[in-house]
Write an enzyme that holds these catalytic residues in place. Structure first.
Site, PDB file in Angstrom:
ATOM      1  N   GLY A  11      48.433  45.801  36.562  1.00 53.91           N
ATOM      2  CA  GLY A  11      47.733  44.781  35.781  1.00 53.91           C
ATOM      3  C   GLY A  11      47.799  45.118  34.294  1.00 53.91           C
ATOM      4  N   ALA A  13      45.912  46.958  32.350  1.00 54.42           N
ATOM      5  CA  ALA A  13      45.718  48.360  31.963  1.00 54.42           C
ATOM      6  C   ALA A  13      46.953  49.187  32.311  1.00 54.42           C
ATOM      7  CB  ALA A  13      44.477  48.924  32.652  1.00 54.42           C
ATOM      8  N   LYS A  32      49.828  47.858  44.967  1.00 53.55           N
ATOM      9  CA  LYS A  32      49.586  47.371  46.331  1.00 53.55           C
ATOM     10  C   LYS A  32      50.026  45.908  46.366  1.00 53.55           C
ATOM     11  CE  LYS A  32      45.151  46.846  47.265  1.00 53.55           C
ATOM     12  NZ  LYS A  32      43.746  47.175  47.580  1.00 53.55           N
ATOM     13  N   THR A  40      44.260  40.561  36.648  1.00 49.66           N
ATOM     14  CA  THR A  40      44.831  40.163  35.354  1.00 49.66           C
ATOM     15  C   THR A  40      45.468  38.778  35.423  1.00 49.66           C
ATOM     16  OG1 THR A  40      45.192  42.458  34.714  1.00 49.66           O
ATOM     17  CG2 THR A  40      46.552  40.809  33.609  1.00 49.66           C
ATOM     18  N   GLU A 110      32.596  31.673  24.253  1.00 53.22           N
ATOM     19  CA  GLU A 110      32.028  31.932  25.581  1.00 53.22           C
ATOM     20  C   GLU A 110      30.622  32.495  25.414  1.00 53.22           C
ATOM     21  OE1 GLU A 110      35.931  32.684  28.363  1.00 53.22           O
ATOM     22  OE2 GLU A 110      35.083  34.440  27.428  1.00 53.22           O
ATOM     23  N   HIS A 234      29.539  35.901  38.168  1.00 53.14           N
ATOM     24  CA  HIS A 234      29.883  34.807  37.255  1.00 53.14           C
ATOM     25  C   HIS A 234      29.065  33.595  37.668  1.00 53.14           C
ATOM     26  CE1 HIS A 234      32.158  31.977  34.879  1.00 53.14           C
ATOM     27  NE2 HIS A 234      32.885  32.959  34.367  1.00 53.14           N
ATOM     28  N   ARG A 281      25.947  36.247  30.739  1.00 61.34           N
ATOM     29  CA  ARG A 281      26.188  35.861  32.124  1.00 61.34           C
ATOM     30  C   ARG A 281      25.103  36.205  33.119  1.00 61.34           C
ATOM     31  NH1 ARG A 281      32.421  37.255  32.864  1.00 61.34           N
ATOM     32  NH2 ARG A 281      32.968  35.533  31.514  1.00 61.34           N
ATOM     33  N   HIS A 342      32.026  38.842  40.169  1.00 61.42           N
ATOM     34  CA  HIS A 342      33.154  38.579  39.273  1.00 61.42           C
ATOM     35  C   HIS A 342      33.760  39.835  38.672  1.00 61.42           C
ATOM     36  CE1 HIS A 342      35.555  36.358  36.397  1.00 61.42           C
ATOM     37  NE2 HIS A 342      34.973  36.960  35.384  1.00 61.42           N
ATOM     38  N   GLU A 366      39.440  48.030  34.601  1.00 62.01           N
ATOM     39  CA  GLU A 366      38.220  47.666  35.333  1.00 62.01           C
ATOM     40  C   GLU A 366      37.723  48.771  36.272  1.00 62.01           C
ATOM     41  OE1 GLU A 366      38.212  43.668  36.898  1.00 62.01           O
ATOM     42  OE2 GLU A 366      36.382  44.042  38.049  1.00 62.01           O
ATOM     43  N   ARG A 377      28.823  43.044  31.137  1.00 64.35           N
ATOM     44  CA  ARG A 377      29.991  42.863  30.261  1.00 64.35           C
ATOM     45  C   ARG A 377      29.922  41.541  29.502  1.00 64.35           C
ATOM     46  NH1 ARG A 377      35.053  40.157  31.059  1.00 64.35           N
ATOM     47  NH2 ARG A 377      34.308  39.585  33.117  1.00 64.35           N
ATOM     48  N   LEU A 383      39.769  42.315  29.413  1.00 63.72           N
ATOM     49  CA  LEU A 383      41.211  42.450  29.175  1.00 63.72           C
ATOM     50  C   LEU A 383      41.419  43.326  27.944  1.00 63.72           C
ATOM     51  CD1 LEU A 383      42.519  38.843  29.945  1.00 63.72           C
ATOM     52  CD2 LEU A 383      43.129  40.940  31.161  1.00 63.72           C
TER      53      LEU A 383
HETATM   54  P1  FAD Z   1      43.976  44.499  37.800  1.00 65.55           P
HETATM   55  O1  FAD Z   1      44.612  43.483  36.942  1.00 65.55           O
HETATM   56  O2  FAD Z   1      42.997  44.023  38.806  1.00 65.55           O
HETATM   57  O3  FAD Z   1      45.157  45.261  38.521  1.00 65.55           O
HETATM   58  C1  FAD Z   1      44.899  46.209  39.524  1.00 65.55           C
HETATM   59  C2  FAD Z   1      46.229  46.759  39.998  1.00 65.55           C
HETATM   60  O4  FAD Z   1      45.991  47.888  40.828  1.00 65.55           O
HETATM   61  C3  FAD Z   1      47.040  45.784  40.829  1.00 65.55           C
HETATM   62  O5  FAD Z   1      48.392  45.907  40.482  1.00 65.55           O
HETATM   63  C4  FAD Z   1      46.821  46.277  42.249  1.00 65.55           C
HETATM   64  O6  FAD Z   1      47.894  45.978  43.105  1.00 65.55           O
HETATM   65  C5  FAD Z   1      46.751  47.763  42.013  1.00 65.55           C
HETATM   66  N1  FAD Z   1      46.066  48.504  43.075  1.00 65.55           N
HETATM   67  C6  FAD Z   1      44.784  48.408  43.499  1.00 65.55           C
HETATM   68  N2  FAD Z   1      44.560  49.262  44.524  1.00 65.55           N
HETATM   69  C7  FAD Z   1      45.740  49.910  44.746  1.00 65.55           C
HETATM   70  C8  FAD Z   1      46.159  50.888  45.660  1.00 65.55           C
HETATM   71  N3  FAD Z   1      45.351  51.395  46.589  1.00 65.55           N
HETATM   72  N4  FAD Z   1      47.442  51.296  45.612  1.00 65.55           N
HETATM   73  C9  FAD Z   1      48.316  50.792  44.694  1.00 65.55           C
HETATM   74  N5  FAD Z   1      47.955  49.869  43.797  1.00 65.55           N
HETATM   75  C10 FAD Z   1      46.691  49.437  43.821  1.00 65.55           C
HETATM   76  N6  FAD Z   1      38.618  39.208  31.669  1.00 65.55           N
HETATM   77  C11 FAD Z   1      38.777  38.823  30.396  1.00 65.55           C
HETATM   78  O7  FAD Z   1      38.735  39.655  29.489  1.00 65.55           O
HETATM   79  N7  FAD Z   1      39.006  37.513  30.121  1.00 65.55           N
HETATM   80  C12 FAD Z   1      39.072  36.551  31.066  1.00 65.55           C
HETATM   81  O8  FAD Z   1      39.296  35.396  30.769  1.00 65.55           O
HETATM   82  C13 FAD Z   1      38.880  36.935  32.415  1.00 65.55           C
HETATM   83  N8  FAD Z   1      38.920  36.009  33.404  1.00 65.55           N
HETATM   84  C14 FAD Z   1      38.837  36.434  34.704  1.00 65.55           C
HETATM   85  C15 FAD Z   1      38.974  35.490  35.722  1.00 65.55           C
HETATM   86  C16 FAD Z   1      38.951  35.895  37.051  1.00 65.55           C
HETATM   87  C17 FAD Z   1      39.104  34.877  38.143  1.00 65.55           C
HETATM   88  C18 FAD Z   1      38.761  37.266  37.356  1.00 65.55           C
HETATM   89  C19 FAD Z   1      38.709  37.725  38.780  1.00 65.55           C
HETATM   90  C20 FAD Z   1      38.610  38.199  36.333  1.00 65.55           C
HETATM   91  C21 FAD Z   1      38.645  37.787  35.014  1.00 65.55           C
HETATM   92  N9  FAD Z   1      38.523  38.700  33.973  1.00 65.55           N
HETATM   93  C22 FAD Z   1      38.675  38.300  32.677  1.00 65.55           C
HETATM   94  C23 FAD Z   1      38.472  40.141  34.248  1.00 65.55           C
HETATM   95  C24 FAD Z   1      39.862  40.737  34.041  1.00 65.55           C
HETATM   96  O9  FAD Z   1      40.825  39.847  34.562  1.00 65.55           O
HETATM   97  C25 FAD Z   1      39.998  42.072  34.736  1.00 65.55           C
HETATM   98  O10 FAD Z   1      38.912  42.904  34.425  1.00 65.55           O
HETATM   99  C26 FAD Z   1      41.279  42.775  34.294  1.00 65.55           C
HETATM  100  O11 FAD Z   1      42.379  41.921  34.470  1.00 65.55           O
HETATM  101  C27 FAD Z   1      41.475  44.040  35.097  1.00 65.55           C
HETATM  102  O12 FAD Z   1      42.735  44.564  34.810  1.00 65.55           O
HETATM  103  P2  FAD Z   1      43.175  45.948  35.419  1.00 65.55           P
HETATM  104  O13 FAD Z   1      44.508  46.234  34.861  1.00 65.55           O
HETATM  105  O14 FAD Z   1      42.089  46.938  35.241  1.00 65.55           O
HETATM  106  O15 FAD Z   1      43.257  45.662  36.995  1.00 65.55           O
HETATM  107  C1  SIN Z   2      35.936  33.158  32.251  1.00 62.55           C
HETATM  108  O1  SIN Z   2      36.949  32.588  31.864  1.00 62.55           O
HETATM  109  O2  SIN Z   2      34.849  32.619  32.401  1.00 62.55           O
HETATM  110  C2  SIN Z   2      36.050  34.596  32.586  1.00 62.55           C
HETATM  111  C3  SIN Z   2      36.015  35.369  31.351  1.00 62.55           C
HETATM  112  C4  SIN Z   2      35.724  36.800  31.650  1.00 62.55           C
HETATM  113  O3  SIN Z   2      35.458  37.162  32.791  1.00 62.55           O
HETATM  114  O4  SIN Z   2      35.718  37.585  30.705  1.00 62.55           O
END
Ligand code: FAD
Ligand code: SIN
Length: 524
Positions: A11, A13, A32, A40, A110, A234, A281, A342, A366, A377, A383
């Protein structure tokens, strides 16, 4: 297989860290399922950054601390917010097509933000970010992207062929979901970027794989975790019996949407908070929950039909199309919505360089507790956290490269004493049970009695899941079940430890706020 650095998660990060590390090192990224399977790709609203002439870092810092109910670490908040404009510049360089207006980035608004400061790609920001990062990673010869690898446990000192007893992390055991084989991947440094644990709840906006794997792996390896009781709900997830986890972005309220009681048509948010629909929120989610419970409703209404149809369609093209397909025209009708889990605010404790408690192990995004979000948050700060800490972890690894030892020989995965499962139903049953009692007992409004009931169930299921894990060949479902249960335990223990109501943790038994804000830190 040996590599320079292993990153678990593809994702925001994980890929940010990979791109920064790949300037000097060979990087393996494990994910995974599909590479786009994390949260993401699902992000809608956007990314918060101070870019408007009338806005300041101090404003963004203040809003973040207010939303976080003072539990945030000021040093982290400043660190992240001051790096936000640079993170946005990087994304523009990578080709993310942010919306613009008069040659400037368009900023939406927001809840909890005192200014317009959310850059976005219409209402599908996450997909555009994920695509740009993946394109850059695919084009980089120093990055190997390996999807369909379900990581099971970190390789530590206790897995060394010649046991050293050190807490050093040397990589990870991963189940290849295609071949069914478990491979030991080793490296000088490992970065956890595995996302949140949202699927521990029955109703969540998060994708299927958000099962807290990284948090559980880090805990089992010996890392502290913090503030796991701070689960964000959320306020506006679509209520639909077929489509269970479709988010209606907060930007709908940012652009003028109102929350209405469907029975009376009353716009109730001003009764709960002077910021009305744009309160943080936790406040809006609790208000929706209170209206639903008091009047025995299935949902409340989110209504933006008073805005011009072209304005609504222009700002929210994907949501408009999705809802139209379900028979709801948001330009003329209100949208039925409910609160849903959320975001996981707590997680693996890290410092400003993304370092965990264990040598050789970093974490970002995350799955961490960096101190940014505190008790709740602020929208669109997550992000941003991924970009800032992905880069920080990479910079620290590169700076310390010469201090890192090469991994020693480690034991291969031993599957000689397990057999194929004869009762997959146990996994399904336990998955459903955990998610249901977490929703009912550890949700938006808590009591000590309900938390204790949840703790009791977790204890009973623990023995059953351990027994199953010890006897049968691992599968992704089993790995996830074990981690879900581990995270449920961490959430409930943290919630029982907090004797106050702060931010997202609201309990009827301790309704007051204590004078001093203190992290809930669990030590393995
Ligand atoms: P993720 O993007 O969740 O990626 C996790 C990765 O880890 C994936 O590739 C997964 O396959 C991998 N993984 C997990 N477990 C394993 C394992 N056991 N073995 C191998 N790989 C594994 N945030 C904002 O700032 N703005 C927004 O507008 C926003 N909107 C959102 C809308 C929705 C519907 C959701 C659910 C969240 C939203 N968020 C938003 C939150 C934000 O999207 C997430 O906090 C952020 O994308 C997390 O990124 P990450 O890289 O930490 O993890
Ligand atoms: C949203 O678009 O409402 C999600 C934004 C966020 O989780 O930061």
């Amino acid at each position: 297989m040996n590599h320079d650095v292993i990153i678990i998660g593809s994702g925001a990060a994980g890929l940010t860290a990979a791109l920064a590390l790949a300037e000097q090192r060979k990087v393996l990224v494990l994910a995974k399922g599909e590479l786009t399977g994390g949260s993401t790709a699902w992000a809608q609203g956007g990314i918060a950054a101070v870019l408007d002439a009338g806005d300041t870092f101090e404003n963004h810092i203040h809003d973040t601390m207010v939303a976080g109910a003072g539990l945030n670490r000021l040093e982290t908040v400043e660190f992240v917010i001051e790096r936000a404009p640079h993170a946005i510049d990087r994304l523009v360089e990578l080709g993310v097509p942010f919306n613009t207006e008069d040659e400037h980035l368009h900023l939406t608004r927001e809840g909890g933000h005192s200014h317009r400061r959310i850059v976005h790609v219409a209402d599908a920001t996450g997909w555009a970010v994920q695509e740009a990062l993946l394109k850059a990673a695919n084009a980089n010869p120093n990055i190997t992207l390996l999807p369909h690898q379900a990581c099971i446990d970190l390789i530590t000192g206790k897995h060394e062929a010649r046991y050293s007893g050190s807490g050093r992390v040397w990589g990870v055991y991963a189940l290849d979901e295609i071949t069914g084989k478990v491979v030991a991947h080793t490296a000088k440094a490992t970065v956890l970027a595995t996302g949140g644990a949202g699927r521990v709840y029955q109703f969540s906006t998060a994708p299927r794989g958000a099962t807290g794997d990284g948090i559980a792996m880090a805990w089992r390896a010996g890392c502290r975790v913090g503030n796991m009781e701070m689960m964000q709900f959320h306020p506006t997830c679509l209520y639909n019996l077929e489509v269970k986890n479709f988010l209606i972005t907060e930007a709908v309220r940012g652009e003028g949407g109102h929350l209405l009681n469907p029975r009376t048509g009353h716009r109730y948010m001003p009764d709960y908070d002077e910021r009305a629909e744009l309160a943080p929120r936790d406040i809006v989610a609790r208000a929706n929950d209170a209206e639903i419970k008091r009047d025995g409703l299935d949902y409340v209404h989110l209504d933006i039909s008073h805005q011009p149809a072209d304005f609504v369609k222009g700002h929210f093209p994907n949501i408009y199309e999705k809802l139209l397909g379900l028979g709801i025209d948001m330009t003329t009708q209100p949208i039925p919505v409910v609160p849903a889990q959320h975001y996981t605010c707590g997680g693996i404790m890290i410092d400003l360089a993304g370092r965990t408690d264990l040598p050789g192990l970093y974490a970002a995004g995350e799955c961490t507790e960096s101190g940014l979000h505190g008790a709740n948050r602020l929208a669109s700060n997550s992000l941003l956290e991924c970009f800032v800490f992905g880069e920080a972890a990479a910079a620290d690894i590169l700076a310390r490269w010469d201090e890192f030892d090469a991994p020693p020989p480690v034991r291969q995965w031993d599957a000689s004493r397990v057999t194929d499962s004869d009762e997959e139903v146990i996994i399904k049953q336990n998955w459903t049970e955990i998610r249901r009692f977490m929703w009912n007992y550890v949700g938006i409004v808590r009591t000590t009695k309900r938390l204790e009931r949840a703790a009791h169930r977790i204890q009973m299921m623990g023995a059953e899941v351990d027994d199953y894990y010890g006897h049968f060949r691992v599968s992704t479902d089993l790995i996830e079940l074990r981690n879900l249960l581990q995270c449920a335990d961490l959430i409930v223990r943290s919630a029982l430890d907090r004797h106050e109501s702060r931010g997202l943790h609201f309990t009827l038994d301790y309704p007051k706020l204590l004078a001093v804000a203190k992290d809930t830190v669990l030590v393995p």
